[in-house]
Design a protein around this motif. Sequence first.
Motif, mmCIF file in Angstrom:
data_model
loop_
_atom_site.group_PDB
_atom_site.id
_atom_site.type_symbol
_atom_site.label_atom_id
_atom_site.label_comp_id
_atom_site.label_asym_id
_atom_site.label_seq_id
_atom_site.Cartn_x
_atom_site.Cartn_y
_atom_site.Cartn_z
ATOM 1 N N THR A 228 0.943 -1.332 0.109
ATOM 2 C CA THR A 228 0.042 -0.330 0.036
ATOM 3 C C THR A 228 0.862 1.315 -0.123
ATOM 4 O O THR A 228 0.819 1.960 1.024
ATOM 5 C CB THR A 228 -1.052 0.098 1.200
ATOM 6 O OG1 THR A 228 0.024 -0.109 2.126
ATOM 7 C CG2 THR A 228 -1.844 -1.197 0.998
ATOM 8 N N PRO A 229 1.842 1.399 -1.058
ATOM 9 C CA PRO A 229 2.433 2.818 -1.221
ATOM 10 C C PRO A 229 1.866 3.964 -1.148
ATOM 11 O O PRO A 229 0.362 4.070 -1.678
ATOM 12 C CB PRO A 229 3.096 2.436 -2.369
ATOM 13 C CG PRO A 229 2.294 1.627 -3.284
ATOM 14 C CD PRO A 229 1.873 0.774 -2.123
ATOM 15 N N GLY A 230 2.170 4.839 -0.408
ATOM 16 C CA GLY A 230 1.589 6.245 -0.068
ATOM 17 C C GLY A 230 0.806 6.400 1.045
ATOM 18 O O GLY A 230 0.175 7.404 1.348
ATOM 19 N N ARG A 231 0.517 5.247 1.682
ATOM 20 C CA ARG A 231 -0.344 5.318 2.691
ATOM 21 C C ARG A 231 0.156 6.252 3.823
ATOM 22 O O ARG A 231 -0.657 6.999 4.595
ATOM 23 C CB ARG A 231 -0.403 3.929 3.665
ATOM 24 C CG ARG A 231 0.441 3.559 4.607
ATOM 25 C CD ARG A 231 0.897 2.204 4.632
ATOM 26 N NE ARG A 231 1.847 1.984 5.757
ATOM 27 C CZ ARG A 231 3.120 2.281 5.725
ATOM 28 N NH1 ARG A 231 3.584 3.067 4.696
ATOM 29 N NH2 ARG A 231 3.969 2.096 6.678
ATOM 30 N N ASN A 232 1.362 6.502 3.939
ATOM 31 C CA ASN A 232 1.743 7.515 4.930
ATOM 32 C C ASN A 232 2.408 8.822 4.405
ATOM 33 O O ASN A 232 3.241 9.561 5.010
ATOM 34 C CB ASN A 232 3.062 6.794 5.875
ATOM 35 C CG ASN A 232 4.107 6.442 5.051
ATOM 36 O OD1 ASN A 232 4.242 6.502 3.830
ATOM 37 N ND2 ASN A 232 5.373 5.864 5.629
ATOM 38 N N GLY B 103 5.844 8.489 9.970
ATOM 39 C CA GLY B 103 4.390 8.006 9.498
ATOM 40 C C GLY B 103 3.153 7.946 10.606
ATOM 41 O O GLY B 103 2.185 7.316 10.200
ATOM 42 N N ALA B 104 3.665 8.088 11.796
ATOM 43 C CA ALA B 104 2.519 7.771 12.911
ATOM 44 C C ALA B 104 1.619 8.600 12.956
ATOM 45 O O ALA B 104 1.830 9.629 14.043
ATOM 46 C CB ALA B 104 3.486 7.538 14.290
ATOM 47 N N THR B 105 0.651 8.481 12.182
ATOM 48 C CA THR B 105 -0.767 9.353 12.519
ATOM 49 C C THR B 105 -1.694 8.250 12.671
ATOM 50 O O THR B 105 -1.756 7.550 11.999
ATOM 51 C CB THR B 105 -1.046 10.603 11.505
ATOM 52 O OG1 THR B 105 -0.945 9.751 10.188
ATOM 53 C CG2 THR B 105 0.355 11.381 11.618
ATOM 54 N N ARG B 106 -2.813 8.872 13.091
ATOM 55 C CA ARG B 106 -4.036 7.981 12.889
ATOM 56 C C ARG B 106 -4.713 7.753 11.475
ATOM 57 O O ARG B 106 -5.103 6.862 11.223
ATOM 58 C CB ARG B 106 -5.251 8.517 13.924
ATOM 59 C CG ARG B 106 -4.840 8.306 15.362
ATOM 60 C CD ARG B 106 -5.966 8.782 16.302
ATOM 61 N NE ARG B 106 -5.489 8.866 17.683
ATOM 62 C CZ ARG B 106 -6.387 8.943 18.464
ATOM 63 N NH1 ARG B 106 -7.602 9.334 18.492
ATOM 64 N NH2 ARG B 106 -6.089 8.863 20.058
ATOM 65 N N GLN B 107 -4.447 8.960 10.882
ATOM 66 C CA GLN B 107 -4.832 8.795 9.508
ATOM 67 C C GLN B 107 -4.013 7.888 8.458
ATOM 68 O O GLN B 107 -4.529 7.085 7.644
ATOM 69 C CB GLN B 107 -4.665 10.278 8.725
ATOM 70 C CG GLN B 107 -5.875 11.328 9.516
ATOM 71 C CD GLN B 107 -5.370 11.861 10.466
ATOM 72 O OE1 GLN B 107 -4.488 11.522 11.263
ATOM 73 N NE2 GLN B 107 -5.951 13.224 10.895
ATOM 74 N N THR B 108 -2.899 7.653 8.927
ATOM 75 C CA THR B 108 -1.971 6.781 8.162
ATOM 76 C C THR B 108 -2.440 5.368 8.318
ATOM 77 O O THR B 108 -2.757 4.627 7.518
ATOM 78 C CB THR B 108 -0.555 6.885 8.680
ATOM 79 O OG1 THR B 108 -0.103 7.976 8.146
ATOM 80 C CG2 THR B 108 0.280 5.599 7.982
#
Length: 341
Positions: A114-118, A306-311
């Motif tokens: 899933t590239p781009g998720r973060n 990359g540590a966000t809930r949206q990620t």
Amino acid sequence: MKVLTAGDHFVLNPLLADALRARVDAPLELSEVTLPWPLTPFGRVAEVDEASDAEDALIAALPGVEVAVTQMGPFTERVLEAADALKLIVCCRGGPVNINTAAAAERGIAVVATPGRNAVAAAEHTIALLLAAMRAIPRTHAGVLAGEWRSDLYAFEECGRELGGAAVGLVGYGAIGRRVARVLHAFDARVLVADPYADPAAMDPFVEQVPLAELLPRVGALSLHARLTADTRGLIGAAEIAALPRGAVLVNTARGGLLDYGAVTGALASGHLAAAGFDVFPEEPLAADSPLRSSPNVVLTPHLAGATRQTAERAAALAAGAVADFLAGRTPEGLVAPPAS
């Protein structure tokens, strides 16, 4: 359709289950395994990297499972041997380093990432590190907490610098680099990009694409966004840092192996680099005796870009979309290893 979600404490199993139910039309028989990351650090497991040490848990859960969705599951050859019905593995990451893709392909199992998720999270963290380094925010914050109120920091030689009007170089122009460029453009920065794999026709119009050797002496800040490969390992070393103008700022939120950190600490000590911001390191966690801990004007975070809930939510949505495409006979976006023919 039997589906296993092997989530963790970041990409939660309930997020994966809800996304799958929302996107997949076929009836699903869901089961789950909760992996210990990030409460327990990942590492190398057998022949795969950056995985939770949970082979036995997966082996117990996989019989009869046709689709597996995970972030840190160690899909080693041993685990795949137990996957008697598996057709698809979806890895909720930019690349499936925790999956033996060759062994999967030999067994006719497709692998999707899933590239781009973060990309949003990593780009915003990059800008945060860049601003914090350029304006010495952690150092001055610590000073205020310690009771200091240093008006002498208004002295010209002590002042920080602005992003507006600055020339910023990006090494790599994938999903994260492209988003960083657009944020920098909103700050009125001039953006130069070194990426030999980027299509010039697909570059944003405000970006100037140049070779790395030409970029380095022209920028006051450099940010790394390349993938770590055999070709890019050690890409920025002592010679490249020396080619930057004196007083430049260096940021790395990509991979520690791209950069010679020994050369960085020397350049910070000499003042050739004015400041630096790092979220990634050649060895993680950062060693207690690392010279970076005592280097001047450094902002350090523990691989949290990359540590966000949206990620996590985006990873679940992308994974569910990949499962829906696969079951509908469409090629999923992010397909890494198609089944062997």
